[in-house]
Each structure stands twice: as C-alpha cells, then as structure tokens.
Design an enzyme around this catalytic site. Structure first.
Site, PDB file in Angstrom:
ATOM      1  CE  LYS A  59     -43.760 -30.445  -5.964  1.00  0.00           C
ATOM      2  NZ  LYS A  59     -44.496 -29.661  -6.728  1.00  0.00           N
ATOM      3  CG  ASP A  91     -36.266  -5.837 -17.308  1.00  0.00           C
ATOM      4  OD1 ASP A  91     -35.958  -7.401 -17.035  1.00  0.00           O
ATOM      5  OD2 ASP A  91     -35.770  -5.591 -18.311  1.00  0.00           O
ATOM      6  CB  SER A 130     -48.297 -26.353 -10.823  1.00  0.00           C
ATOM      7  OG  SER A 130     -47.479 -27.376 -10.418  1.00  0.00           O
ATOM      8  CE1 TYR A 154     -36.134 -34.146  -6.357  1.00  0.00           C
ATOM      9  CE2 TYR A 154     -33.808 -34.075  -4.805  1.00  0.00           C
ATOM     10  CZ  TYR A 154     -34.814 -34.939  -5.321  1.00  0.00           C
ATOM     11  OH  TYR A 154     -35.348 -35.950  -5.398  1.00  0.00           O
ATOM     12  CB  SER A 185     -23.819 -18.370 -16.488  1.00  0.00           C
ATOM     13  OG  SER A 185     -25.045 -18.377 -17.251  1.00  0.00           O
ATOM     14  CB  SER A 186     -26.551 -22.206 -13.425  1.00  0.00           C
ATOM     15  OG  SER A 186     -25.163 -22.184 -13.399  1.00  0.00           O
ATOM     16  CG  HIS A 217     -30.083 -35.746  -4.635  1.00  0.00           C
ATOM     17  ND1 HIS A 217     -30.456 -36.678  -5.549  1.00  0.00           N
ATOM     18  CD2 HIS A 217     -31.487 -35.840  -4.344  1.00  0.00           C
ATOM     19  CE1 HIS A 217     -31.734 -37.665  -6.096  1.00  0.00           C
ATOM     20  NE2 HIS A 217     -32.310 -36.241  -4.917  1.00  0.00           N
ATOM     21  CB  THR A 273     -42.229 -37.571  -4.893  1.00  0.00           C
ATOM     22  OG1 THR A 273     -40.873 -36.550  -4.374  1.00  0.00           O
ATOM     23  CG2 THR A 273     -41.153 -36.923  -6.834  1.00  0.00           C
ATOM     24  CD  GLU A 322     -27.529 -29.528 -11.677  1.00  0.00           C
ATOM     25  OE1 GLU A 322     -27.271 -28.463 -10.752  1.00  0.00           O
ATOM     26  OE2 GLU A 322     -27.704 -29.370 -13.096  1.00  0.00           O
ATOM     27  CG  HIS A 335     -25.443 -36.983 -23.975  1.00  0.00           C
ATOM     28  ND1 HIS A 335     -26.435 -36.390 -25.132  1.00  0.00           N
ATOM     29  CD2 HIS A 335     -26.460 -38.048 -22.912  1.00  0.00           C
ATOM     30  CE1 HIS A 335     -27.186 -37.123 -24.165  1.00  0.00           C
ATOM     31  NE2 HIS A 335     -27.388 -38.458 -23.431  1.00  0.00           N
ATOM     32  CD1 TRP A 352     -22.654 -37.726 -15.604  1.00  0.00           C
ATOM     33  CD2 TRP A 352     -23.112 -35.561 -14.006  1.00  0.00           C
ATOM     34  NE1 TRP A 352     -24.190 -37.649 -14.659  1.00  0.00           N
ATOM     35  CE2 TRP A 352     -24.272 -35.545 -13.648  1.00  0.00           C
ATOM     36  CE3 TRP A 352     -23.314 -33.938 -14.567  1.00  0.00           C
ATOM     37  CZ2 TRP A 352     -24.590 -36.248 -12.719  1.00  0.00           C
ATOM     38  CZ3 TRP A 352     -23.778 -33.491 -13.428  1.00  0.00           C
ATOM     39  CH2 TRP A 352     -24.894 -34.164 -12.191  1.00  0.00           C
ATOM     40  CG  HIS A 374     -29.509 -41.598  -3.196  1.00  0.00           C
ATOM     41  ND1 HIS A 374     -30.965 -41.193  -2.812  1.00  0.00           N
ATOM     42  CD2 HIS A 374     -29.379 -40.712  -4.123  1.00  0.00           C
ATOM     43  CE1 HIS A 374     -31.305 -39.676  -4.023  1.00  0.00           C
ATOM     44  NE2 HIS A 374     -29.855 -40.499  -4.472  1.00  0.00           N
ATOM     45  CG  HIS A 375     -26.863 -40.637  -5.972  1.00  0.00           C
ATOM     46  ND1 HIS A 375     -26.813 -39.726  -7.671  1.00  0.00           N
ATOM     47  CD2 HIS A 375     -26.919 -39.522  -5.754  1.00  0.00           C
ATOM     48  CE1 HIS A 375     -27.917 -39.175  -7.583  1.00  0.00           C
ATOM     49  NE2 HIS A 375     -28.180 -38.397  -6.316  1.00  0.00           N
ATOM     50  NE  ARG A 413     -24.368 -44.751 -15.745  1.00  0.00           N
ATOM     51  CZ  ARG A 413     -24.823 -43.558 -14.915  1.00  0.00           C
ATOM     52  NH1 ARG A 413     -24.647 -43.803 -13.643  1.00  0.00           N
ATOM     53  NH2 ARG A 413     -25.096 -42.401 -14.919  1.00  0.00           N
TER      54      ARG A 413
END
Lengths: 523, 184, 267
Positions: free
Chosen positions: A329, A104, A266, A255, A167-168, A251, A326, A253, A75, A140, A300-301, A448
C-alpha cells in the site's frame, strides 16, 4: 440551488430539532456522526491532557493514581469507540451513497437508530467516572482479574461496549447492504472507489470482530456478578483466555480503525497528484489480505503471557507477514505521487503526512513483531508511541485529510486554506514532539500506564507533555475552520478540485439533500 | 433493480449478516471450550496436566532417564498455611509413579474449604505430567486449627520431550465456593 | 540541530526548576535523555539488544528509502514547477519487486529472531530456582532450595512522591528488601501472582514475563556482572502499579552464600 439531479424528490430540508432526531437522510446522519466524533475527539483529548499534565514531571501533582488509571482507560475507549469508529462511519454515510451513485443508504431507519445509540452509550461511559468506585481503571483492554476488582463503573463500561458494538454492527450491515444492492448500473465492484472498497472490507471485519468482544465482556459481566468463572483461576477458569478472546477481536479492531483511512488517502493522493491511483487492484487485494491476516496474529499483543515456543513462533511469523501487504500500500501511494503533478492543499498535506508517519508506526510495528525484542518493548512507552503513530497519524490525520477534502462538498464553501495549513503544521509538528520522544522513553524502560516515573525519564516526558498541550489546543483550529466554512466563504464549484475522480464531484456543492434519485450512468 | 426487489434484497442481506453476527457472538463463547482443547494439545498454561489423570494403560518405566520435578505452592485468600513436600525437588524416572505430600494447616477456628488449582511448567511438559491421585481433584475441608496431609501421585509420561529436564508443579490454593467447577 | 534545541530546552527547564519547582530534575548520576535500551548484562538481554539494533537499522534504512522517495517526489513533481502528470497506473514489474524484496528482508529477520527465541525458552540446567510472586503492590521472593522467603516493597517515602521532599537518586526504583542472586549462575525464575496479573521486568537482565494468578510461568537469567539492577512491574495491576519496583543485587557467589546464610538465620 436545486438542480436536475435532485428534482425528483421535493428537495425540502426539514427544520428544527426533529430534523436531526428523526432523520433518515444519509447526509444528515453523516453530519451527526462527524460532529459526534469530533466532540468525542475533544473529550478524549481533554483526558489525554490530564494524563500529560500528570506526567509533566515526576511525582504526583494533578490526580491520584486511581483516577489516572481511569483517565488512561476512558481516554482509549472514548477515542477508539467514540471518535475514530464513528468518525469513519460518518464519512461512510456522507460519501458512500454518493460514491456508488445511490440515493441513500440501504436501510435508512436503521441508520438513524445506529447513530442515536452512540450518545446514549458514551454518556454511560462518561457517567461511570462519577459513580462510587470511579470509572473503569483496568486499561481499555479490561483484563481480568483486575477488571473483576473494579466497581460499578466497570459494569457501565461493559454496557457501553455492548451498545457501541451494536451500533457499529448495525452500521456495518447497512454499509454492506448499500454497497451490494444500491450501486448505480455500471458501477462494478472493481470500479468502486477505493474508499468504498476499504469500507466494505472494514464492515465485514466489524461484523466478525465486534460480536466476539461482546461475548468476552458478557463473560466478564457474568464473572463479576453471576458466579461464573470463565476467567478466574480459583473457579477453574483462565485469566489468559480473556486476553486471547479480547485480542481475537482486538487485532481486527486495529484494522477497523485504519482501513477506511487507507481508503481516504487513496482518494486524496490521486486528486492532488493529478494521476490515477497506482495499482488499484493490488490495493484491493492488499486490503483484503490485511483483513484476513488480522484474524491470525492476535497473540502478538501478549507475547509475555508465557505461550509455548511454537505459539510464539507462529504469531511472530504471521505478524511479520502483515508487513508485506502494508508495504504494498505504501509503495502504491508513493508510486501514485511519482511523476505526478502535485499541489499541496491541506488535504494533500494531511494525506502525505499520513503516509509518512503511518510508515513510522508501521516500521516500529515490525520491530515489535520480533518476539525476543518485544520482551523488552512490551508494555512500555515504545508501544504507546507506536500505536499513536498508527492510530493518530494513520486514522485521525487521514480523517482530517478527508474533512478538508470533502468539506467544500458538504458546506458549499471553500475552507480557509491558510487556517487549514496552520492547523496542519501545528498538528504534525506537535504530534511528533509529543510522541517521538516516547520511543526513547520506551527503550529506556518506562512502563506504560504509570502515573509517576523515576527521574531518568523526566526530560522526555516534559517535552512530550509540552507537545501534547500544543497538539490538543491546535485542534480547536479545525473547529474554527469547519464553522467558518459552514457560515460562508468562497463558493465551491461542483468539482471543487482540479478534475477529481468520482461521482461525488458530479453533484453540485453543497451536495443537495437528495442526490442520485435517478441512478447516474457509470461508464 | 425495482423498488420491491431492492427491498427484498436488502432484507436478505440484513438477514444473512445478522445471522453471522449471532454466529460470531456464539463463536466468542465457543472459544472457551476451543481454548481448553487447544491448551490440551499445546500444554498452554500448564492446563492439560489437569486433564490427563485418567491413564489407563500402565506406562513402562524408562530407567535410563531422570527428570527433576519441583514442587511449590501458593495460598491465596484463605486462612491456611500450605507446606510444600519435604523435598523441594525429586528425581524421578519417566513412567514411575511417585507420591509426594503437601500439608495444609488451618489458621482459624472455623471450618474452611479450599480448592487447589495446579499449574505445570514448562508448557510442553504439561500434557506429559499425569496426576493419578491429587488433593486438587476435590475440595479440601479443614476444621478449625486442623492440619491435613494432602498427597498427590503423579507419573511422568515417557513421551516427555527429551529436552525437558525439569518440571515444576505448582499449586495455588483458593477458598472453595459452591459454584466452583471441579478444576482437577 | 535537534540536540542543540534540546540543550536549550534543558537549560530552560533548569531555570524553571530554580524558579520554584523543587526536585524534579534528575541528579547528575542518572542517565539523561536516554535514547536506547539499557546496557544488557545477561546473555538474553544482549541477544535482545543486538536483535533490536539489527532490526532498528533495517527499518531505519527502509524508512529512509520511503521518505527519500517521498521527499524527492514532493520536490520534483510539483505542478508549480511545471511537472506534467504521467498517465501510468500500474507496473507489474515494480509491484512484484516490492512484494518480493520485503519478503526476503522478513526472512532475513526471522532467522536470528527464531534463534534468540530458542535461547530464551531454554530454561533447562539451571543452578537455582527463585520463585517470584506478584501481589498488589509488591513482590514476594522465595528461594526454593534455601527456604528463604521475603517481601519486597517500594521504599521511596510518600513525601518524595507528593513533592514535600527532594526526590532521591533512585526515586521510585528503591525497595526495602533487595533480591540477591549470584553472578554467573543460571537462575530460573518461577513467576506467579496472588491477585491480578503483574509482570516482572528488569530491563538489563532481559525481557519481562507475566505473573498470572493461578498459573506459573518461567524465565531465566544469568548475570555476567555484579551490580544493582532496577526494574518495575510492567502490567497494569491497579492503583499502585507505578509503585512496585524491583531491585536485584547481583553479587559474587561467596557473597551470595553469606547473604543466604544470614537470611536463614533471620527467619
């Protein structure tokens, strides 16, 4: 339908399946990306419903624990790498060339390739569920040694990550090249729409972070099959090192998933507030600051792995720092709405919901930054609630906002406003029914990634599951809205909205197959 | 920009970015040695204890201070029983060399080889805990049913931060295999 | 209003339960709809709790301000009410203000957090050492000074999990052998694992720490009150991750001594 803008090329749209297989047109590829993302969103959502069905009440009813773990893992991978990232690339493909006045993308053939890697990769991932031993079941984050134990499904996942990463990266290179080289004359960097800015920063994050993940999973692969011992204590390696490398990617990722959403918001809020975006340059700098900080907060993870005190303090302080850009924003969006003249069409509703609910996720994120408190929050449902508020409400709701905002430009027809609003209210209310109680579950101590739980968690889990099912099925409304708008409806004007800003609104709706063959004049 | 210039420029951007991608992939791998160095400096995960066994200069013994050293051992995936030293904890002065003996017993008839991986906690003590001789430096082989005394000699560096009063030395004994890097 | 809605929902659930779904509702003794962290019984857990509350209040206030401004704008500045859009697009004063104020709040939050962290990391001068080894799927406990060692595994019968039997009061939170520690003593835990990474967590006793194969981690607890405290593995460790609970009995010192003696005689 053809207008002066498009008449330099023959505005012939190729027909049949080959149009989609061999297309190098940014709009076609954008469409492919968006549909792919939506399909993956439904696939990942179905898996989420398996999870919520199992958690509807204590005990094992629907699936066995091993399959449950696979669902949790796949998932997440499908949603992150299959739905959210390609979704934003789809927006980038469709909108970036039009926004900067380019005909293009810079590298159209590579563009085609970077899309067609995706279906191949995700097929591998989904296929992994059916090989002996099942799919990846280590979360994951695929932490070793648990991921070393898995079967062939883990190898397929590693290949999937390699291909998706490639790809990315290709997509990111293309976006950077487009923005650096293809801007219309007069489109200076500080005149670019914010969506363009957030995407170029995201693209740099992708290029810096994805290869590191590729390296980490390659090490995992060689640990599994070729006798290296990067992550095995028995062989002199260190399992915690994987976590460090993973989150060095992980991390940024986060963002990568959220910055383009900030960009969409925006664009949308100023249009419906009928007022220019507040603090454009501070938005750009805040985005860059967030991107920079994302590389120095990774641990921090993993506060609970037993870092030295100095490490825990460093990562606590650096993480807290992220709250500042943040916050800037969020305040800028509020200031854009302040003293505006607002109307509340579906894109605006979604944009407001994004700001509001992302703020909830941001604030719980601030709570988790506090290391001592995180020793309680870590790996509980509080975390699950937090990142769904950030990723679903930040990224996905922003994408919904973007879809409704640009859909008339894509299809040439207005979408059904009533259905759009129904979709909005169902989504936002059921999202909160699903995920708000998970904060409480986490506080109360529910870990979890467990398929079954003790009785004190029963009530909120049931509420959450009910919300989850409403949320899941509500998304079919979006499918219906989109199909309806493709097939017909009120003709959209070129501007669509009330005097919106941006070059994309100067071309007719639907946008012709080729736009800006001659660069527009930007004042 | 003319068509040709544009193409050139696109190629240049692509080239640079691809180079960067390759560099970042390499950086992922470079994190492995970097991490080791980082651990050595910070004592993260008690890793450095394994690196500082080469203590050239003899240390002065600090009689005024006593540090408690605790011993524990785990066995994982190998048919051995490993007993920790007789005394679970020992008071030592920094700078003073001390030897304690672990004892391994093979529980099967065949020959087995094991490799002990040490870990020291708290992390900030790790780099000041030096092993001058240790059974963990090499793989240990036991013939069937054999028992073997496995000594470790260590010195606590007098530079150990003052707030550290207790150090725990833990071993995890794994089956040794050929591609084992010497984890001493 | 929300509460009353929940109550309605709950009665609906009771009705459903009566209609055939057996034994999924908690018994009366369980905390229901628990909203907050469990009641702390150690200094660390208390410090975490207080810090958690402090930060939650701060973020709640920030949230209320943000939501307040947002809803005020939504109510006030609507085109349907004839609001005219202003033209401004920046204000240096406002921007400086909302950069500086959050910074100050963050500093105010960092101070107590740093103090709490220093307290948690201070494992010195402990009264006893308890080694905890996670394995798939259970825990092994070693009382290092006493030469007492035992395994502790889930005691909930499979029939309760599959729903063939009514779920007991401590469903999934009961083990065959409880860990026993004396009240008021500083217990240093040494954590490691045999196979994959686990995490030892009893919420009321303080935070969690990972148990990592090949490495040793430490944390400490000093329980103020006697009682039975329950927790779970908190790091995904494979199939039965959800089925490796932790039960700690905190008892008076004399009782602990007697228990330890009995354990020694057993082995």
């Amino acid at each position: 339908m053809t207008t002066a803008v498009a008449d330099h090329h023959h505005d012939e749209v190729p027909k049949g399946i080959t149009r989609w297989l061999f297309t190098t047109n940014h709009k076609d590829i954008g469409t492919l990306y968006l549909w792919f993302s939506f399909i993956m969103f439904l696939v990942g959502g179905a898996m989420a419903l398996v999870i919520r069905a199992e958690l509807f009440m204590p005990g094992l009813q629907v699936v066995n624990p091993h399959f449950y773990n696979q669902m949790v893992t796949v998932h997440a991978l499908v949603m992150i790498f299959g739905a959210v990232m390609p979704g934003f690339v789809g927006f980038a493909n469709w909108m970036l060339p039009m926004m900067v006045g380019a005909p293009d993308m810079a590298l159209p053939r590579m563009n085609n390739w970077s899309f067609w890697l995706l279906p191949f990769a995700t097929t591998l991932l989904i296929a992994s569920l059916f090989v002996p031993g099942g799919g990846p079941a280590a979360g994951w984050t695929i932490y070793p040694p648990l991921s070393i134990q898995g079967g062939m499904g883990v190898d397929l996942t590693i290949f999937t990550i390699h291909i998706l990463g490639m790809s990315s990266i290709l997509g990111a290179i293309n976006i950077i090249a487009t923005i650096l080289n293809m801007r219309a004359p007069g489109m200076t960097l500080m005149k670019m729409p914010l969506f363009v800015w957030t995407w170029v920063i995201t693209a740099f994050l992708l290029i810096a972070a994805m290869p590191v993940l590729a390296g980490a999973v390659t090490m995992l692969l060689t640990d599994r099959h070729f006798g290296t011992a990067f992550f095995s204590a028995a062989g002199g390696g260190d399992p915690v090192m994987f976590q460090h490398i993973f989150w060095f990617f992980g991390h940024p990722e986060v963002y990568i998933l959220i910055l383009p959403a900030f960009g969409i918001i925006s664009q949308v809020i100023p249009t419906f507030a009928r007022k220019p975006l507040f603090g454009y340059s501070s938005m750009v700098f805040a985005t860059a600051a967030i991107a920079f900080l994302s590389f120095i907060v990774w641990a921090h993870h993993m506060y609970t792995v037993g870092m030295p005190l100095s490490g825990e303090l460093f990562f606590m302080y650096s993480t807290m720092l992220i709250a500042i850009p943040t916050g800037v924003k969020v305040f800028n969006w509020l200031a854009t709405m302040w003293r505006g003249s607002m109307t509340f069409e579906t894109p605006m509703l979604y944009a407001i919901a994004t700001v509001a609910l992302f703020t909830v996720g941001g604030l719980t994120g601030l709570m988790m930054a506090i290391t001592p408190a995180d020793f309680q929050y870590h790996d509980t449902y509080f975390i699950v609630a937090h990142f769904h508020y950030v990723i679903f409400c930040g990224s996905v709701l922003a994408m919904f906002s973007g879809v409704y905002y640009w859909l008339p430009k894509w299809t040439g027809h207005m979408y059904d406003e009533t259905l759009g609003k129904v979709h909005f209210w169902l989504t936002v209310i059921s999202f909160n029914i699903t995920f708000f109680p998970q904060h409480f579950l986490g506080f109360a101590g529910m870990p979890r990634r467990i398929p079954d739980y003790s009785l004190q968690f029963a009530e909120f889990n049931m509420v959450s599951s009910i919300g989850g099912f409403i949320l899941g099925f509500s998304q079919l409304i979006l499918l219906w809205v989109v199909i309806k708008s493709i097939r017909g409806g009120k003709k959209a004007t070129a501007e669509v909205w009330d005097n919106p800003e941006g070059l994309e609104w100067t071309v007719p709706s639907p946008a012709p197959y080729h736009t800006f063959a001659t660069a527009p004049e930007v004042r | 920009m003319t068509e040709r210039n544009l193409r050139k420029s696109n190629r240049r951007v692509t080239g640079w970015l691809s180079l960067w991608v390759v560099g970042m992939f390499g950086f992922g791998y470079a994190l492995v040695p970097l991490y080791s160095v980082f651990c050595e400096i910070t004592g993260l995960n008690g890793k450095s204890a394994t690196l500082s066994e080469v203590s050239a200069a003899p240390l002065t013994i600090d009689k005024s201070r006593t540090v408690t050293v605790e011993f524990t051992v785990n066995v994982s995936g190998i048919p051995w029983r490993v007993d920790r030293p007789e005394t679970v904890r020992l008071n030592v002065h920094p700078g003073e060399a001390t030897t304690v003996i672990y004892e391994a017993h093979s529980l099967v008839d065949a020959m087995t080889a094991g490799q002990a991986v040490p870990s020291v906690t708290p992390a900030k003590a790790a780099r000041h805990f030096r092993k001058t001789e240790c059974f963990c430096f090499t793989r240990q082989e036991l013939v069937g049913g054999e028992s073997k005394l496995m000594p470790v000699t260590f010195v606590v560096d007098p530079k150990l931060p003052a707030e550290v009063k207790t150090i725990t030395l833990s071993y995890e004994v794994y089956p040794a295999n050929e591609n084992l890097t010497n984890s001493s | 209003m929300i509460v009353s809605r929940f109550k309605k929902l709950r009665s609906a659930m009771v009705a459903t339960a009566g209609a055939g779904m057996m034994g999924f509702l908690p018994t009366a003794a369980q905390a229901e709809w628990a909203l907050n962290l469990q009641r702390p019984v150690t200094e660390i857990a208390r410090v975490q709790y207080d810090l958690h509350m402090l930060i939650m209040y701060i973020v709640t206030v920030i949230g209320i301000i943000v939501f307040g401004v947002m809803f005020y704008s939504i109510a006030k500045f609507r085109k349907s009410k004839g609001a005219e859009a202003a033209k401004f697009d920046h204000s240096t004063k406002a921007e400086v203000l909302w950069t500086v104020i959050p910074t100050l709040i963050l500093i105010a939050m960092a101070v107590p957090s740093t103090k709490a962290l220093l307290l948690m990391e201070d494992t010195t001068e402990s009264d006893m050492v308890l080694k905890v080894t996670g394995y798939q799927w259970g825990w092994q406990y070693d009382y290092l000074e006493e030469d007492v060692s035992f395994f502790s595994k889930l005691a909930t019968p499979q029939s309760q999990i599959t729903g063939n039997e009514t779920k007991g009061e401590n469903y999934l939170l009961e083990v065959d052998n409880h860990v026993v520690i004396p009240a008021g003593k500083k217990v240093r835990l040494l954590l490691t694992a045999k196979d994959v990474i686990h995490a030892w967590w009893v919420p009321q006793l303080g935070g969690k720490k990972d148990a990592i194969p090949g490495y040793i981690n430490e944390m400490w607890i000093r329980a103020d009150e006697t009682g039975t405290y329950r927790g779970q593995c908190a790091e995904l460790c494979g199939k039965d991750h959800g089925y490796m609970p932790i039960v700690v009995d905190v008892v008076e010192e004399a009782e602990y001594m007697a228990w330890i003696e009995a354990q020694k005689n057993k082995s």
